[in-house]
Write an enzyme that holds these catalytic residues in place. Sequence first.
Site, PDB file in Angstrom:
ATOM      1  N   GLY A 135       0.991  -5.134   0.935  1.00  0.00           N
ATOM      2  CA  GLY A 135      -0.204  -5.253   0.093  1.00  0.00           C
ATOM      3  C   GLY A 135       0.092  -5.873  -1.260  1.00  0.00           C
ATOM      4  O   GLY A 135      -0.796  -6.455  -1.880  1.00  0.00           O
ATOM      5  N   ALA A 150       0.864  -1.179   0.000  1.00  0.00           N
ATOM      6  CA  ALA A 150       0.000   0.000   0.000  1.00  0.00           C
ATOM      7  C   ALA A 150       0.899   1.226   0.000  1.00  0.00           C
ATOM      8  O   ALA A 150       2.049   1.168   0.444  1.00  0.00           O
ATOM      9  CB  ALA A 150      -0.888  -0.024   1.235  1.00  0.00           C
TER      10      ALA A 150
HETATM   11  N1  DAK Z   1       4.631   3.240  -0.630  1.00  0.00           N
HETATM   12  C1  DAK Z   1       5.027   4.413  -1.192  1.00  0.00           C
HETATM   13  N2  DAK Z   1       6.223   4.573  -1.831  1.00  0.00           N
HETATM   14  C2  DAK Z   1       7.022   3.507  -1.903  1.00  0.00           C
HETATM   15  C3  DAK Z   1       6.682   2.245  -1.336  1.00  0.00           C
HETATM   16  C4  DAK Z   1       5.396   2.125  -0.678  1.00  0.00           C
HETATM   17  N3  DAK Z   1       4.934   0.973  -0.156  1.00  0.00           N
HETATM   18  N4  DAK Z   1       7.691   1.385  -1.550  1.00  0.00           N
HETATM   19  C5  DAK Z   1       8.644   2.072  -2.246  1.00  0.00           C
HETATM   20  N5  DAK Z   1       8.245   3.341  -2.446  1.00  0.00           N
HETATM   21  C6  DAK Z   1       8.971   4.403  -3.160  1.00  0.00           C
HETATM   22  C7  DAK Z   1      10.132   4.942  -2.352  1.00  0.00           C
HETATM   23  O1  DAK Z   1       9.684   5.904  -1.420  1.00  0.00           O
HETATM   24  C8  DAK Z   1      11.000   5.547  -3.450  1.00  0.00           C
HETATM   25  O2  DAK Z   1      10.401   6.762  -3.847  1.00  0.00           O
HETATM   26  P1  DAK Z   1      11.328   8.098  -3.956  1.00  0.00           P
HETATM   27  O3  DAK Z   1      11.992   8.226  -2.651  1.00  0.00           O
HETATM   28  O4  DAK Z   1      12.261   7.773  -5.086  1.00  0.00           O
HETATM   29  O5  DAK Z   1      10.338   9.170  -4.274  1.00  0.00           O
HETATM   30  C9  DAK Z   1      10.781   4.560  -4.619  1.00  0.00           C
HETATM   31  O6  DAK Z   1       9.573   3.860  -4.325  1.00  0.00           O
HETATM   32  C10 DAK Z   1      11.908   3.535  -4.758  1.00  0.00           C
HETATM   33  O7  DAK Z   1      12.082   2.913  -3.502  1.00  0.00           O
HETATM   34  P2  DAK Z   1      13.501   2.848  -2.745  1.00  0.00           P
HETATM   35  O8  DAK Z   1      14.359   3.991  -3.123  1.00  0.00           O
HETATM   36  O9  DAK Z   1      13.191   2.656  -1.296  1.00  0.00           O
HETATM   37  O10 DAK Z   1      14.091   1.513  -3.392  1.00  0.00           O
HETATM   38  P3  DAK Z   1      15.059   0.467  -2.688  1.00  0.00           P
HETATM   39  O11 DAK Z   1      15.435  -0.496  -3.739  1.00  0.00           O
HETATM   40  O12 DAK Z   1      16.142   1.160  -1.929  1.00  0.00           O
HETATM   41  O13 DAK Z   1      14.143  -0.278  -1.613  1.00  0.00           O
HETATM   42  C11 DAK Z   1      12.175  -1.454  -0.825  1.00  0.00           C
HETATM   43  C12 DAK Z   1      13.083  -1.076  -2.052  1.00  0.00           C
HETATM   44  C13 DAK Z   1      10.974  -2.198  -1.374  1.00  0.00           C
HETATM   45  C14 DAK Z   1      12.966  -2.366   0.099  1.00  0.00           C
HETATM   46  C15 DAK Z   1      11.772  -0.151  -0.075  1.00  0.00           C
HETATM   47  O14 DAK Z   1      11.260   0.766  -1.026  1.00  0.00           O
HETATM   48  C16 DAK Z   1      10.725  -0.417   0.956  1.00  0.00           C
HETATM   49  O15 DAK Z   1      11.033  -0.901   2.052  1.00  0.00           O
HETATM   50  N6  DAK Z   1       9.439  -0.076   0.650  1.00  0.00           N
HETATM   51  C17 DAK Z   1       8.372  -0.204   1.583  1.00  0.00           C
HETATM   52  C18 DAK Z   1       7.845  -1.630   1.588  1.00  0.00           C
HETATM   53  C19 DAK Z   1       6.754  -1.787   2.629  1.00  0.00           C
HETATM   54  O16 DAK Z   1       6.943  -1.512   3.814  1.00  0.00           O
HETATM   55  N7  DAK Z   1       5.553  -2.248   2.190  1.00  0.00           N
HETATM   56  C20 DAK Z   1       4.418  -2.440   3.055  1.00  0.00           C
HETATM   57  C21 DAK Z   1       3.579  -1.183   3.091  1.00  0.00           C
HETATM   58  S1  DAK Z   1       2.158  -1.348   4.207  1.00  0.00           S
HETATM   59  C22 DAK Z   1      -5.352  -3.317   3.854  1.00  0.00           C
HETATM   60  C23 DAK Z   1      -4.899  -3.425   2.563  1.00  0.00           C
HETATM   61  C24 DAK Z   1      -3.540  -3.306   2.318  1.00  0.00           C
HETATM   62  C25 DAK Z   1      -2.658  -3.011   3.349  1.00  0.00           C
HETATM   63  C26 DAK Z   1      -3.124  -2.892   4.621  1.00  0.00           C
HETATM   64  C27 DAK Z   1      -4.470  -3.028   4.884  1.00  0.00           C
HETATM   65  N8  DAK Z   1      -6.751  -3.478   4.160  1.00  0.00           N
HETATM   66  C28 DAK Z   1      -7.668  -4.037   3.141  1.00  0.00           C
HETATM   67  C29 DAK Z   1      -7.300  -3.201   5.473  1.00  0.00           C
HETATM   68  C30 DAK Z   1      -1.248  -2.901   3.023  1.00  0.00           C
HETATM   69  C31 DAK Z   1      -0.315  -2.321   3.791  1.00  0.00           C
HETATM   70  C32 DAK Z   1       1.041  -2.227   3.263  1.00  0.00           C
HETATM   71  O17 DAK Z   1       1.358  -2.723   2.224  1.00  0.00           O
END
Ligand code: DAK
Length: 257
Positions: free
Chosen positions: A108, A65
């Site tokens: 997500g 997400a």
């Molecule tokens: N959201 C927004 N931006 C994101 C993102 C995300 N989840 N993941 C990556 N980006 C963006 C980064 O901010 C960066 O943008 P800029 O800084 O260039 O503007 C760009 O994508 C490239 O990412 P990185 O520079 O960080 O790239 P790296 O290779 O260094 O790292 C990474 C890749 C995947 C390890 C890192 O980006 C990362 O840790 N991302 C976050 C992953 C994460 O935590 N995902 C879970 C999010 S919470 C629900 C439905 C769904 C959900 C919950 C409830 N219901 C139906 C109730 C879901 C929740 C989630 O998914």
Amino acid sequence: MAYQNITAATEDGVAVVTLNRPDVLNALNQTTMNELVDACEGFDRDEAVRCIVITGAGRAFAAGADIKEMAGASAPQMLAGYRFQQWERIRKITTPIIAAVNGLALGGGCELAMLCDIIVASETAQFGQPEINLGIMPGAGGTQRLTRAIGKYRAMEMVLTGRPIPARQAEAWGLVTKVVPPEVVLDEAKGMAREIAGKAPVAVRLAKESVLKAFDTHLEGGLDFERKCFYLLFATEDRAEGISAFLEKRKAIFKGR
Ligand code: DAK
């Protein structure tokens, strides 16, 4: 509808929906989810579409997400569900959906892949539920579908440590259907989709519904549901065609009737 964050196209009874925000690793913001649901529901209503493939542009399937969008949300807003209703709508799509996981499937993104019916993954793909690192937890099936797929102890490790696993590990644990080299992941998914698209459509939909029933019913109820679907298919023209084709040693031509 013209889409901003996805692309959608059909060919040979197969629809391909591509998440297309590669700069942010296809983070699933509201617009993307709305568009994904709109496209999938549209294809679900279209009799010419017999299977849907979901994939991602760039190096991610989806990194979860959109964290920036979630940052301002309050608990009551989350509880009200307006942000997340789309996930339930994808669950209700009756056309089979294949995830072609080309890269990162996190949070997500992993949950979206698990909402699909078949997962074809690139050798370079990674699957993970890193929400714990944000001080939250999975909210779209990451504690439920993941646990059913890989079991309690492995799911606990993934959900509590937030560490992703590589595609081969996901395959060994039963989280993915098949792992292939990155350059053929979409073709492999499309090939499988075309194969499904060639089957009797009513049988395909009822078979999908019946397999999914195994997740939310006890065995007796599931077997009962399966039997009713089985009997129902004997009322279709495609059943007569399928059996005649076999007996006449020719290829069946299914019409979805
Ligand atoms: N959201 C927004 N931006 C994101 C993102 C995300 N989840 N993941 C990556 N980006 C963006 C980064 O901010 C960066 O943008 P800029 O800084 O260039 O503007 C760009 O994508 C490239 O990412 P990185 O520079 O960080 O790239 P790296 O290779 O260094 O790292 C990474 C890749 C995947 C390890 C890192 O980006 C990362 O840790 N991302 C976050 C992953 C994460 O935590 N995902 C879970 C999010 S919470 C629900 C439905 C769904 C959900 C919950 C409830 N219901 C139906 C109730 C879901 C929740 C989630 O998914």
